[in-house]
Design a protein around this motif. Structure first.
Motif, PDB file in Angstrom:
ATOM      1  N   ALA A  96       0.844  -1.202   0.000  1.00 31.41           N
ATOM      2  CA  ALA A  96       0.000   0.000   0.000  1.00 31.41           C
ATOM      3  C   ALA A  96       0.876   1.246   0.000  1.00 31.41           C
ATOM      4  O   ALA A  96       1.942   1.270   0.625  1.00 31.41           O
ATOM      5  CB  ALA A  96      -0.910   0.004   1.231  1.00 31.41           C
ATOM      6  N   PRO A  97       0.432   2.318  -0.676  1.00 27.94           N
ATOM      7  CA  PRO A  97       1.208   3.568  -0.668  1.00 27.94           C
ATOM      8  C   PRO A  97       1.073   4.274   0.674  1.00 27.94           C
ATOM      9  O   PRO A  97       0.038   4.180   1.336  1.00 27.94           O
ATOM     10  CB  PRO A  97       0.568   4.392  -1.792  1.00 27.94           C
ATOM     11  N   PRO A  98       2.094   5.011   1.088  1.00 31.02           N
ATOM     12  CA  PRO A  98       2.008   5.758   2.347  1.00 31.02           C
ATOM     13  C   PRO A  98       1.087   6.961   2.178  1.00 31.02           C
ATOM     14  O   PRO A  98       0.877   7.446   1.066  1.00 31.02           O
ATOM     15  CB  PRO A  98       3.446   6.208   2.598  1.00 31.02           C
ATOM     16  N   PRO A  99       0.528   7.479   3.281  1.00 29.21           N
ATOM     17  CA  PRO A  99      -0.303   8.685   3.181  1.00 29.21           C
ATOM     18  C   PRO A  99       0.544   9.903   2.815  1.00 29.21           C
ATOM     19  O   PRO A  99       1.745   9.955   3.088  1.00 29.21           O
ATOM     20  CB  PRO A  99      -0.903   8.827   4.586  1.00 29.21           C
ATOM     21  N   LEU A 100      -0.104  10.870   2.201  1.00 32.93           N
ATOM     22  CA  LEU A 100       0.585  12.093   1.809  1.00 32.93           C
ATOM     23  C   LEU A 100       0.904  12.951   3.036  1.00 32.93           C
ATOM     24  O   LEU A 100       0.185  12.892   4.037  1.00 32.93           O
ATOM     25  CB  LEU A 100      -0.282  12.903   0.845  1.00 32.93           C
ATOM     26  N   PRO A 101       1.961  13.755   2.980  1.00 35.74           N
ATOM     27  CA  PRO A 101       2.250  14.669   4.101  1.00 35.74           C
ATOM     28  C   PRO A 101       1.176  15.742   4.213  1.00 35.74           C
ATOM     29  O   PRO A 101       0.529  16.099   3.219  1.00 35.74           O
ATOM     30  CB  PRO A 101       3.606  15.274   3.716  1.00 35.74           C
ATOM     31  N   ALA A 102       0.987  16.244   5.425  1.00 35.20           N
ATOM     32  CA  ALA A 102      -0.008  17.299   5.656  1.00 35.20           C
ATOM     33  C   ALA A 102       0.410  18.583   4.938  1.00 35.20           C
ATOM     34  O   ALA A 102       1.598  18.899   4.837  1.00 35.20           O
ATOM     35  CB  ALA A 102      -0.162  17.553   7.149  1.00 35.20           C
ATOM     36  N   VAL A 103      -0.573  19.320   4.449  1.00 43.89           N
ATOM     37  CA  VAL A 103      -0.305  20.578   3.747  1.00 43.89           C
ATOM     38  C   VAL A 103      -0.081  21.682   4.779  1.00 43.89           C
ATOM     39  O   VAL A 103      -0.923  21.898   5.646  1.00 43.89           O
ATOM     40  CB  VAL A 103      -1.488  20.952   2.829  1.00 43.89           C
ATOM     41  N   GLN A 123      10.414  13.554   0.143  1.00 41.98           N
ATOM     42  CA  GLN A 123      10.942  12.755   1.239  1.00 41.98           C
ATOM     43  C   GLN A 123      10.049  11.558   1.524  1.00 41.98           C
ATOM     44  O   GLN A 123      10.547  10.465   1.835  1.00 41.98           O
ATOM     45  CB  GLN A 123      11.071  13.619   2.494  1.00 41.98           C
ATOM     46  N   THR A 124       8.738  11.750   1.409  1.00 40.57           N
ATOM     47  CA  THR A 124       7.817  10.630   1.603  1.00 40.57           C
ATOM     48  C   THR A 124       8.087   9.529   0.586  1.00 40.57           C
ATOM     49  O   THR A 124       8.134   8.338   0.933  1.00 40.57           O
ATOM     50  CB  THR A 124       6.357  11.118   1.486  1.00 40.57           C
ATOM     51  N   LEU A 125       8.260   9.921  -0.668  1.00 36.65           N
ATOM     52  CA  LEU A 125       8.568   8.936  -1.713  1.00 36.65           C
ATOM     53  C   LEU A 125       9.919   8.277  -1.454  1.00 36.65           C
ATOM     54  O   LEU A 125      10.041   7.044  -1.553  1.00 36.65           O
ATOM     55  CB  LEU A 125       8.555   9.607  -3.089  1.00 36.65           C
ATOM     56  N   SER A 126      10.936   9.064  -1.118  1.00 32.33           N
ATOM     57  CA  SER A 126      12.274   8.513  -0.862  1.00 32.33           C
ATOM     58  C   SER A 126      12.255   7.523   0.298  1.00 32.33           C
ATOM     59  O   SER A 126      12.828   6.434   0.212  1.00 32.33           O
ATOM     60  CB  SER A 126      13.263   9.646  -0.571  1.00 32.33           C
ATOM     61  N   ASP A 127      11.584   7.903   1.392  1.00 33.19           N
ATOM     62  CA  ASP A 127      11.515   7.017   2.555  1.00 33.19           C
ATOM     63  C   ASP A 127      10.768   5.727   2.216  1.00 33.19           C
ATOM     64  O   ASP A 127      11.166   4.633   2.652  1.00 33.19           O
ATOM     65  CB  ASP A 127      10.830   7.724   3.722  1.00 33.19           C
ATOM     66  N   PHE A 128       9.695   5.858   1.456  1.00 34.35           N
ATOM     67  CA  PHE A 128       8.902   4.688   1.067  1.00 34.35           C
ATOM     68  C   PHE A 128       9.750   3.745   0.208  1.00 34.35           C
ATOM     69  O   PHE A 128       9.803   2.528   0.452  1.00 34.35           O
ATOM     70  CB  PHE A 128       7.661   5.146   0.313  1.00 34.35           C
ATOM     71  N   MET A 129      10.433   4.310  -0.790  1.00 35.66           N
ATOM     72  CA  MET A 129      11.232   3.477  -1.681  1.00 35.66           C
ATOM     73  C   MET A 129      12.402   2.845  -0.932  1.00 35.66           C
ATOM     74  O   MET A 129      12.726   1.666  -1.144  1.00 35.66           O
ATOM     75  CB  MET A 129      11.742   4.310  -2.855  1.00 35.66           C
TER      76      MET A 129
END
Length: 667
Positions: free
Chosen positions: A553-560, A625-631
Motif C-alpha cells: 500500500a502507498p504511504p499517506p501524503l504529508p499534511a499541507v 521525502q515521503t517517496l524517498s523514505d517509502f522506496m
C-alpha cells in the motif's frame, strides 16, 4: 538568593485536562505491540524497520500553540493546563519575544526536568535593531522617515539597556543556546521575564530578566503524569508589540503546530482592533482553531454577558473573513489556577460572586455530584478546552500518525507473507527467489527512477502554475487598487486621504495556494500509488506469487502546511499618521500612481515569496521525502528477504547501503 522552584503538581486525576487523549493512546499502544511482535521476527530487514517505526511512535509529540492579546491571561491558562499554577511568571508585562514551549512527558519522573534557552542570532538581532523589525521595513518602503526615526530611537534605548545588562558578553551570546539539566522559577525568570525597566527596580533580583531581551525561545521538559501521551504547549507573547517582531515569532510558532488556541480577554473579546490576530487565524483551517475567551471571572454578570460576547465574536469573524466555524469556549484561567492550587480563599469577593452566578446556571446533573474543586475546574472551562484540544489531536495529527504507522506495518506484514507463503503443492516451505539478485536490483532501480521522474515532472508543472497564479493575483490586485486610487483622485482630489483594503489580495493568494496543494496532492498520490503497484508486481514476480497475492500500500501524503504567512502585516493594513504623511508627500496624479504601485510591489513581494519558500517548497520537499523514505524502506525489506531466499545460498546480492541509496533517490 535561594532558587524558587515551581511547586511540583500532585496527583490530581480529577483535574486532568487531557484525559481525552486516552483513546488515541490505546490505539497507538496496540500498534506498538504489533511493532514489538514484528521486531522479534526472524527477518532482520523487517525487524529493523519495525524498530524504526517504534522510534517514530515514541517521538510523537503533538503541539498546541496559544496566541492572543497582551494580558489576555495566556500564561495563567497555560500554567493551569500543566497543573503547575506558578510554573511560568504571569505577573509581569513582558517586553520580549520569547516563545515558551512546555514539553510534558508521561515517561519522565517528577524530579527530572531539563531546559534550553535559545538566543536570537546576529542576523535576527540586526534585523530588529538596524531595520526596526517589520515596522521598520514598512516605514522604510513607505518613505516614512519620521516613523522610522521613532522606531530606531526606541530600539537604540533597548540595545543600550541590553548591553548594560549583559556587558561585554552581549555580542558573544547571540546565536547561542543555554542548556540546563533542570530548571526552577528563578532560572525561568532570568530568560523570559522582563517588564519595562523591570530590571532597574531596587527590590528585584539583579539576574531577573537578565537575558530576556535577546531570548528567542525557551523549552522546558518535565513530567506530565496524568497525560496518556506526550504533549507540547507553546505560550507565545501578544502579537501587538511595537516592532511587530512578535508577530513574526508567532507566525513561526504556528507553523510548528497543527492546532491553535486563540486566547481573548472577556473584557476585550474580539474587535476590529485585533485584525492582525484575525488575519493570522483566517489562514488556519477552522477545525484547527479554538477560541477561548478567558477572564470571565472579571465580568459583573457572566451569565448575561457571555452570549453577547459570543455574538460579537461571531459577527467580527464574519465581517473580517475569520474562521467562522471555529469553536468558541468561555472560562477563567484564574478560577482554574485556584482549583489546581486548592486556594479558594484567595479568589476575592468579585471573582467569587461571578463564580457563584456562573455555577447557578451551569452546575446541574452529574456535575453537581462532584467535589467543589472538580466543579470549579469544570466551571473554569479548562476541562472543556482540554477535551477540545484532545479531540482535534485525536482526529488530526494522531489520526495521521495512526494511518502512517498502520500502512507501514501492513506493508511489513505483506513482505513477510510474500517470503513465507506456502506452495499449494505438497512441498510446503518458504518461497525461493525466482529471479537473479542482479535482476531484482535492476528492476527496483527502474521503479524508483520512474517514480522520482514522474514526481518531479508533476511538481514542476504544479509549481509553474502556482507561480503564474500568484503573479496574476499581484497584478490583478495592483490593477484594481490603482484604478480605485485614480477614481478617488478624480472624484475627491489630492486633499482627501485614500485607503485600500488588501484582503482581496490575500484571498487570491490563498486560492492560488489551495489549487497548488490540490495539484501537488493529486500528483503525489498518483506517483505513490503507481510505485506501490509496481513494487507489489515485483514481489509477485520475484517470489512466484499469484497475481491476487499480498499487495503493498502507498504511504499517506504529508499534511499541507497552513499559509500562516499570508496573515503578516503589510503597509496597507496600517492606518496611522505615517500613511497620512505618505499621502500628503505626493504631488500630482502620476506621482500618486507610481509611488503607490512601487509600495504595493515591494510590500507584496515578501508575502508571495514567503508563500512559495515556507509553504509550497517545503510541502513539495516533504512529498519527495515521503517517496524517498517509502522506496528506501521497500528496497531494504525486499532485498533483505531476497538475500535469505536467494538460491543457491552462495549467491550474494549487491550492496544495499541505505545511505548510498538515499543519496541516489533524494533528487
Amino acid at each position: 538568593m535561594t532558587p524558587q522552584a515551581p511547586t511540583t503538581p500532585k496527583d490530581r486525576p480529577a483535574l486532568s485536562a487531557f484525559s481525552g487523549l486516552g483513546a488515541l493512546a490505546t490505539r497507538l499502544g496496540a500498534l506498538d505491540e504489533a511493532m514489538i511482535e514484528l521486531a522479534g521476527c526472524g527477518e532482520e530487514s523487517i525487524a529493523h524497520q519495525a524498530r524504526e517505526l517504534r522510534r517514530q511512535l515514541r517521538g510523537f509529540e503533538p503541539s498546541v500553540t496559544l496566541i492572543g492579546q497582551v494580558k489576555a491571561g495566556k500564561t495563567t491558562l497555560v500554567n493551569a493546563l500543566t497543573g503547575w499554577p506558578d510554573l511560568l511568571p504571569a505577573d509581569v508585562n513582558p517586553w520580549t519575544s520569547v516563545v515558551t514551549s512546555l514539553h510534558m512527558q508521561p515517561q519522565m519522573r517528577r524530579q527530572d526536568r531539563r531546559s534550553a534557552f535559545r538566543f536570537f542570532t546576529n542576523d535576527e538581532w540586526d534585523n530588529l535593531i538596524r531595520q526596526g523589525g517589520r515596522v521598520g521595513e514598512i516605514a522604510a518602503r513607505a518613505g516614512a522617515e519620521d516613523e522610522l526615526e521613532k522606531v530606531r530611537a526606541q530600539l537604540d534605548e533597548m540595545r543600550e539597556k541590553s548591553k548594560a545588562r549583559l556587558g561585554r558578553k552581549f555580542q558573544m551570546l547571540l546565536g547561542q543556546t543555554h542548556n540546563y539539566e533542570t530548571f526552577d522559577k528563578e532560572l525561568i525568570q532570568r530568560y523570559v521575564c522582563l517588564g519595562d525597566d523591570f530590571w532597574e527596580e531596587a527590590d528585584g533580583s539583579p539576574d531577573q530578566g537578565r537575558f530576556a531581551d535577546i531570548t528567542k525561545s525557551a523549552d522546558l521538559w518535565f513530567a506530565g503524569p496524568d497525560l496518556p501521551l506526550p504533549l507540547c504547549l507553546r505560550d507565545t507573547p501578544g502579537v501587538n508589540d511595537t516592532f511587530m517582531i512578535r508577530e513574526q515569532i508567532t507566525i513561526n510558532a504556528l507553523r510548528g503546530s497543527r492546532l491553535c488556541v486563540v486566547v481573548l480577554s472577556a473584557q476585550q473579546a474580539l474587535s476590529s482592533v485585533d485584525l492582525g490576530l484575525i488575519r493570522l487565524i483566517s489562514n488556519v483551517k477552522a477545525r484547527e482553531v479554538i477560541i477561548f475567551v478567558n477572564r470571565i471571572d472579571e465580568l459583573a454578570d457572566p451569565v448575561q454577558a457571555v452570549p453577547q460576547i459570543r455574538a460579537s465574536i461571531v459577527e467580527t469573524l464574519r465581517k473580517f473573513d475569520g474562521p467562522q466555524e471555529a469553536e468558541i469556549l468561555f472560562g477563567s484561567g484564574f478560577w482554574a489556577h485556584h482549583a489546581v492550587a486548592d486556594s479558594f480563599a484567595e479568589l476575592g469577593a468579585d471573582s467569587a460572586k461571578a463564580l457563584v452566578s456562573w455555577a447557578e446556571t451551569h452546575v446541574t446533573g452529574a456535575l453537581a455530584q462532584l467535589s467543589p474543586r472538580e466543579i470549579i475546574w469544570h466551571l473554569s472551562g479548562l476541562r472543556a478546552l482540554g477535551d477540545a484540544i484532545s479531540d482535534r489531536i485525536d482526529k488530526g495529527p494522531g489520526a495521521r500518525l495512526e494511518e502512517s504507522l498502520g500502512v507501514a506495518l501492513g506493508n511489513l506484514r505483506t513482505g513477510l507473507a510474500a517470503r513465507t507463503q506456502q506452495d499449494t503443492s505438497a512441498n510446503a516451505g518458504p518461497r525461493h527467489l525466482q529471479i537473479t539478485p542482479q535482476d531484482l536490483v535492476q528492476q527496483f532501480d527502474q521503479i524508483e527512477d520512474r517514480a522520482h521522474a514522474a514526481l518531479e515532472s508533476g511538481l514542476d508543472k504544479v509549481h509553474r502554475s502556482f507561480a503564474g497564479r500568484t503573479d496574476n493575483a499581484r497584478r490583478a490586485f495592483l490593477g484594481r487598487a490603482t484604478g480605485s486610487l485614480i477614481k478617488h483622485l478624480e472624484q475627491f482630489g489630492e486633499d482627501e486621504i485614500w485607503t485600500y483594503d488588501p484582503s482581496g489580495l490575500r484571498m487570491l493568494l490563498r486560492s492560488a495556494y489551495k489549487v497548488f496543494a490540490q495539484g501537488a496532492g493529486k500528483t503525489g498520490a498518483a506517483v505513490l500509488t503507481n510505485a506501490a503497484n509496481d513494487i507489489s508486481a515485483l514481489y509477485h514476480h520475484a517470489f512466484g506469487l499469484a497475481s491476487d497475492g499480498p499487495a503493498i500500500a502507498p504511504p499517506p501524503l504529508p499534511a499541507v502546511p497552513a499559509p500562516i504567512g499570508l496573515g503578516q502585516t503589510i503597509a496597507l493594513d496600517l492606518r496611522g499618521s505615517w500613511w497620512a504623511r505618505f499621502w500628503r508627500r505626493q504631488r500630482g496624479y502620476e506621482a500618486f500612481s507610481e509611488d503607490f504601485a512601487r509600495l504595493i510591489h515591494e510590500e507584496t513581494k515578501p508575502v508571495v515569496e514567503t508563500l512559495h519558500q515556507q509553504c509550497a517548497a517545503p510541502h513539495a520537499q516533504a512529498m519527495r521525502q515521503t517517496l524517498s523514505d517509502f522506496m528506501q524502506g521497500q528496497r531494504d525489506v525486499l532485498l533483505g528477504l531476497a538475500q535469505q531466499a536467494a538460491a543457491p545460498p552462495a549467491i550474494e546480492l549487491p550492496p544495499t547501503a541505505p545511505v548510498n541509496r538515499l543519496k541516489r533517490s533524494a533528487r
